[in-house]
Design a protein around this motif. Sequence first.
Motif, PDB file in Angstrom:
ATOM      1  N   ASP A  94       1.229   6.512  55.269  1.00  0.00           N
ATOM      2  CA  ASP A  94       0.634   7.069  56.502  1.00  0.00           C
ATOM      3  C   ASP A  94      -0.120   5.910  57.374  1.00  0.00           C
ATOM      4  OD1 ASP A  94       0.711   9.685  56.247  1.00  0.00           O
ATOM      5  OD2 ASP A  94      -0.738   9.761  54.703  1.00  0.00           O
ATOM      6  N   ARG A  95      -0.059   4.782  56.695  1.00  0.00           N
ATOM      7  CA  ARG A  95      -0.422   3.479  57.197  1.00  0.00           C
ATOM      8  C   ARG A  95       0.694   2.554  57.486  1.00  0.00           C
ATOM      9  NH1 ARG A  95      -6.137   1.739  55.513  1.00  0.00           N
ATOM     10  NH2 ARG A  95      -7.353   3.427  56.074  1.00  0.00           N
ATOM     11  N   SER A  96       1.911   2.994  57.529  1.00  0.00           N
ATOM     12  CA  SER A  96       3.050   2.040  57.914  1.00  0.00           C
ATOM     13  C   SER A  96       3.566   2.519  59.391  1.00  0.00           C
ATOM     14  CB  SER A  96       4.206   2.226  56.938  1.00  0.00           C
ATOM     15  OG  SER A  96       4.560   3.658  56.847  1.00  0.00           O
ATOM     16  N   SER A  97       4.124   1.559  60.166  1.00  0.00           N
ATOM     17  CA  SER A  97       4.446   1.780  61.267  1.00  0.00           C
ATOM     18  C   SER A  97       5.988   1.195  61.449  1.00  0.00           C
ATOM     19  CB  SER A  97       3.741   0.973  62.291  1.00  0.00           C
ATOM     20  OG  SER A  97       2.352   1.506  62.434  1.00  0.00           O
ATOM     21  N   VAL A  98       6.576   1.447  62.602  1.00  0.00           N
ATOM     22  CA  VAL A  98       7.950   0.939  62.967  1.00  0.00           C
ATOM     23  C   VAL A  98       7.548  -0.138  63.986  1.00  0.00           C
ATOM     24  CG1 VAL A  98       9.988   1.458  64.264  1.00  0.00           C
ATOM     25  CG2 VAL A  98       9.269   3.081  62.604  1.00  0.00           C
ATOM     26  N   GLY A  99       8.398  -1.283  63.841  1.00  0.00           N
ATOM     27  CA  GLY A  99       7.968  -2.209  64.756  1.00  0.00           C
ATOM     28  C   GLY A  99       9.334  -2.953  65.060  1.00  0.00           C
ATOM     29  N   ILE A 125       5.716  -0.339  67.579  1.00  0.00           N
ATOM     30  CA  ILE A 125       5.945   0.748  68.633  1.00  0.00           C
ATOM     31  C   ILE A 125       5.552   1.883  68.371  1.00  0.00           C
ATOM     32  CG2 ILE A 125       7.580  -0.862  69.805  1.00  0.00           C
ATOM     33  CD1 ILE A 125       9.733   1.036  68.556  1.00  0.00           C
ATOM     34  N   LEU A 126       5.675   2.395  67.075  1.00  0.00           N
ATOM     35  CA  LEU A 126       5.283   3.920  66.559  1.00  0.00           C
ATOM     36  C   LEU A 126       5.152   3.894  65.385  1.00  0.00           C
ATOM     37  CD1 LEU A 126       8.110   5.355  65.720  1.00  0.00           C
ATOM     38  CD2 LEU A 126       8.549   4.886  68.216  1.00  0.00           C
ATOM     39  N   PRO A 127       4.328   5.049  64.864  1.00  0.00           N
ATOM     40  CA  PRO A 127       4.283   5.377  63.425  1.00  0.00           C
ATOM     41  C   PRO A 127       5.349   5.767  62.633  1.00  0.00           C
ATOM     42  CG  PRO A 127       3.059   7.000  64.768  1.00  0.00           C
ATOM     43  CD  PRO A 127       3.683   6.076  65.671  1.00  0.00           C
ATOM     44  N   GLY A 128       5.735   5.232  61.491  1.00  0.00           N
ATOM     45  CA  GLY A 128       6.750   5.738  60.762  1.00  0.00           C
ATOM     46  C   GLY A 128       7.016   4.936  59.690  1.00  0.00           C
ATOM     47  N   VAL A 129       7.951   5.308  58.685  1.00  0.00           N
ATOM     48  CA  VAL A 129       8.064   4.436  57.435  1.00  0.00           C
ATOM     49  C   VAL A 129       9.403   3.940  57.497  1.00  0.00           C
ATOM     50  CG1 VAL A 129       6.734   5.781  55.800  1.00  0.00           C
ATOM     51  CG2 VAL A 129       9.307   6.584  56.201  1.00  0.00           C
ATOM     52  N   ARG A 130      10.286   4.143  58.414  1.00  0.00           N
ATOM     53  CA  ARG A 130      11.602   3.759  58.682  1.00  0.00           C
ATOM     54  C   ARG A 130      12.242   4.165  59.890  1.00  0.00           C
ATOM     55  NH1 ARG A 130      17.171   3.557  55.748  1.00  0.00           N
ATOM     56  NH2 ARG A 130      18.100   1.818  56.970  1.00  0.00           N
ATOM     57  N   ALA A 131      12.986   3.290  60.694  1.00  0.00           N
ATOM     58  CA  ALA A 131      13.733   3.650  61.735  1.00  0.00           C
ATOM     59  C   ALA A 131      15.166   2.953  61.915  1.00  0.00           C
ATOM     60  CB  ALA A 131      12.966   3.377  62.896  1.00  0.00           C
TER      61      ALA A 131
END
Length: 180
Positions: free
Chosen positions: A21-26, A38-44
């Motif tokens: 819950d504390r990871s983000s996509v950058g 740029i947004l919350p998420g574990v992978r993109a």
Amino acid sequence: LPGEKGVIVTVVGQQSSTDPDRSSVGIANLRTGKVDVILPGVRAIYASTGHLIVVKPNGVLWAVPFDPGSFRVTGAARELTDTVALRFGAASPGAADLSIDRNGNLTYVRGSSSSVQVVWVDRDGRWEPFPGELRSPVINGVALSPDGQRLAVAIAIENRDATLWIKPVAGGPGVRLTFQ
């Protein structure tokens, strides 16, 4: 990313490295070395349609319009129809296995309580099992070849180390590459 000026990264805080819950996509700018969240998420991953396919901390897939030239989200996110299996550990806050080929075919490890299954998803969100019913209690990773013809998959059987297999997308037997 196209143009080789940026890389999609997962940003994880040192104090919360196991909390998805504390990871983000950058996006890491290769020219400046700066990373912008740029947004919350574990992978993109980036799709040639101009979207980021994002795995949220609960495993749900989202498609987000994205401009790879400016490194900016350009529209509203849209939830897709399935959930990706997440692995949790000290090294990653919910690692998610997904891959996309040049034609936009998305492959990922589908979440389930007792086993995971690799599925194909078309651009309309319809899914079907990968040919050959590729299913295992533990699938540690998938990657689609750039030409979309083969799938590399790491499968763990009976609590042993994962073995790497190459499976043809058109069906047929796979080739085991590793034995430990």
